[in-house]
Design a protein around this motif. Structure first.
Motif, PDB file in Angstrom:
ATOM      1  N   ASN A  38       0.823  -1.203   0.000  1.00  0.00           N
ATOM      2  CA  ASN A  38       0.000   0.000   0.000  1.00  0.00           C
ATOM      3  C   ASN A  38       0.860   1.257   0.000  1.00  0.00           C
ATOM      4  O   ASN A  38       1.926   1.293   0.586  1.00  0.00           O
ATOM      5  CB  ASN A  38      -0.905   0.030   1.240  1.00  0.00           C
ATOM      6  CG  ASN A  38      -1.891  -1.107   1.267  1.00  0.00           C
ATOM      7  OD1 ASN A  38      -2.430  -1.493   0.243  1.00  0.00           O
ATOM      8  ND2 ASN A  38      -2.131  -1.659   2.438  1.00  0.00           N
ATOM      9  N   LYS A  39       0.341   2.264  -0.650  1.00  0.00           N
ATOM     10  CA  LYS A  39       0.955   3.589  -0.579  1.00  0.00           C
ATOM     11  C   LYS A  39       0.480   4.225   0.717  1.00  0.00           C
ATOM     12  O   LYS A  39      -0.476   3.774   1.332  1.00  0.00           O
ATOM     13  CB  LYS A  39       0.477   4.438  -1.755  1.00  0.00           C
ATOM     14  CG  LYS A  39       0.835   3.882  -3.100  1.00  0.00           C
ATOM     15  CD  LYS A  39       0.205   4.735  -4.185  1.00  0.00           C
ATOM     16  CE  LYS A  39       0.319   4.041  -5.520  1.00  0.00           C
ATOM     17  NZ  LYS A  39      -0.472   4.673  -6.549  1.00  0.00           N
ATOM     18  N   VAL A  65      -7.399   9.684  -5.078  1.00  0.00           N
ATOM     19  CA  VAL A  65      -6.616   8.474  -5.323  1.00  0.00           C
ATOM     20  C   VAL A  65      -7.268   7.572  -6.364  1.00  0.00           C
ATOM     21  O   VAL A  65      -6.616   7.094  -7.283  1.00  0.00           O
ATOM     22  CB  VAL A  65      -6.411   7.692  -3.997  1.00  0.00           C
ATOM     23  CG1 VAL A  65      -5.782   6.333  -4.257  1.00  0.00           C
ATOM     24  CG2 VAL A  65      -5.568   8.499  -3.029  1.00  0.00           C
ATOM     25  N   TYR A  66      -8.572   7.329  -6.211  1.00  0.00           N
ATOM     26  CA  TYR A  66      -9.270   6.360  -7.058  1.00  0.00           C
ATOM     27  C   TYR A  66     -10.153   7.001  -8.126  1.00  0.00           C
ATOM     28  O   TYR A  66     -10.667   6.313  -8.998  1.00  0.00           O
ATOM     29  CB  TYR A  66     -10.169   5.453  -6.207  1.00  0.00           C
ATOM     30  CG  TYR A  66      -9.461   4.670  -5.149  1.00  0.00           C
ATOM     31  CD1 TYR A  66      -8.557   3.670  -5.483  1.00  0.00           C
ATOM     32  CD2 TYR A  66      -9.704   4.906  -3.800  1.00  0.00           C
ATOM     33  CE1 TYR A  66      -7.908   2.938  -4.507  1.00  0.00           C
ATOM     34  CE2 TYR A  66      -9.063   4.173  -2.814  1.00  0.00           C
ATOM     35  CZ  TYR A  66      -8.172   3.192  -3.177  1.00  0.00           C
ATOM     36  OH  TYR A  66      -7.540   2.470  -2.209  1.00  0.00           O
ATOM     37  N   GLY A  67     -10.394   8.303  -8.007  1.00  0.00           N
ATOM     38  CA  GLY A  67     -11.320   8.952  -8.931  1.00  0.00           C
ATOM     39  C   GLY A  67     -12.768   8.679  -8.567  1.00  0.00           C
ATOM     40  O   GLY A  67     -13.669   8.887  -9.368  1.00  0.00           O
ATOM     41  N   SER A  68     -12.994   8.212  -7.347  1.00  0.00           N
ATOM     42  CA  SER A  68     -14.351   7.918  -6.884  1.00  0.00           C
ATOM     43  C   SER A  68     -14.408   8.058  -5.373  1.00  0.00           C
ATOM     44  O   SER A  68     -13.708   7.349  -4.652  1.00  0.00           O
ATOM     45  CB  SER A  68     -14.754   6.499  -7.280  1.00  0.00           C
ATOM     46  OG  SER A  68     -15.976   6.147  -6.656  1.00  0.00           O
ATOM     47  N   GLY A 126      -1.837  15.222   9.600  1.00  0.00           N
ATOM     48  CA  GLY A 126      -0.620  14.567  10.072  1.00  0.00           C
ATOM     49  C   GLY A 126      -0.742  13.056  10.161  1.00  0.00           C
ATOM     50  O   GLY A 126       0.271  12.364  10.208  1.00  0.00           O
ATOM     51  N   MET A 127      -1.980  12.526  10.192  1.00  0.00           N
ATOM     52  CA  MET A 127      -2.142  11.072  10.203  1.00  0.00           C
ATOM     53  C   MET A 127      -1.546  10.505   8.927  1.00  0.00           C
ATOM     54  O   MET A 127      -1.705  11.066   7.841  1.00  0.00           O
ATOM     55  CB  MET A 127      -3.623  10.673  10.265  1.00  0.00           C
ATOM     56  CG  MET A 127      -4.275  10.781  11.581  1.00  0.00           C
ATOM     57  SD  MET A 127      -6.000  10.226  11.431  1.00  0.00           S
ATOM     58  CE  MET A 127      -6.416  10.008  13.141  1.00  0.00           C
ATOM     59  N   SER A 128      -0.901   9.367   9.032  1.00  0.00           N
ATOM     60  CA  SER A 128      -0.363   8.669   7.877  1.00  0.00           C
ATOM     61  C   SER A 128      -1.250   7.464   7.601  1.00  0.00           C
ATOM     62  O   SER A 128      -1.298   6.534   8.414  1.00  0.00           O
ATOM     63  CB  SER A 128       1.076   8.242   8.140  1.00  0.00           C
ATOM     64  OG  SER A 128       1.631   7.688   6.980  1.00  0.00           O
ATOM     65  N   LEU A 129      -1.986   7.498   6.500  1.00  0.00           N
ATOM     66  CA  LEU A 129      -2.943   6.444   6.171  1.00  0.00           C
ATOM     67  C   LEU A 129      -2.419   5.567   5.044  1.00  0.00           C
ATOM     68  O   LEU A 129      -1.801   6.067   4.100  1.00  0.00           O
ATOM     69  CB  LEU A 129      -4.276   7.068   5.740  1.00  0.00           C
ATOM     70  CG  LEU A 129      -4.938   8.021   6.718  1.00  0.00           C
ATOM     71  CD1 LEU A 129      -6.233   8.566   6.121  1.00  0.00           C
ATOM     72  CD2 LEU A 129      -5.209   7.340   8.050  1.00  0.00           C
ATOM     73  N   LYS A 130      -2.668   4.269   5.147  1.00  0.00           N
ATOM     74  CA  LYS A 130      -2.348   3.356   4.053  1.00  0.00           C
ATOM     75  C   LYS A 130      -3.448   3.483   2.998  1.00  0.00           C
ATOM     76  O   LYS A 130      -4.628   3.546   3.324  1.00  0.00           O
ATOM     77  CB  LYS A 130      -2.286   1.908   4.549  1.00  0.00           C
ATOM     78  CG  LYS A 130      -1.098   1.609   5.401  1.00  0.00           C
ATOM     79  CD  LYS A 130      -1.077   0.145   5.773  1.00  0.00           C
ATOM     80  CE  LYS A 130       0.139  -0.167   6.627  1.00  0.00           C
ATOM     81  NZ  LYS A 130       0.163  -1.574   7.023  1.00  0.00           N
TER      82      LYS A 130
END
Length: 89
Positions: free
Chosen positions: A36-37, A54-57, A82-86
């Protein structure tokens, strides 16, 4: 894999009823490998706006939430700068 994840990934192909898949349909199977990014939440972001970028949706915000529920908590509206989400593939 949860069926909903496959359905949401292919809703544009299947339509509004997940029970209406037909022989010959080419469905995308989400990548389950953990490559995952990550995305660092900015001021004003929502899961819908991140998913749309990210997904266009914006419909796919739930993928991001489900992947990051341990970070976000029980309320998907409580993301903080600041949260880092996958970001699932």
């Amino acid at each position: 894999v949860k069926w909903k994840f496959i359905y949401d990934t292919n809703k544009s192909i299947i339509g509004n009823n997940p029970d209406k898949i037909k022989p010959g349909m080419s469905l995308k199977i989400p990548n389950l490998v953990d490559n995952n990014k990550t995305y660092k939440v900015k001021e004003g972001d929502t899961l819908k706006s991140i998913a749309n970028n990210v997904y266009g949706s914006e419909v796919k915000w739930k993928f991001i939430y489900d992947t990051n529920k341990s970070i976000i908590g029980n309320n998907p509206d409580k993301i903080k700068p600041g949260m880092s989400l996958k970001i699932p593939n």
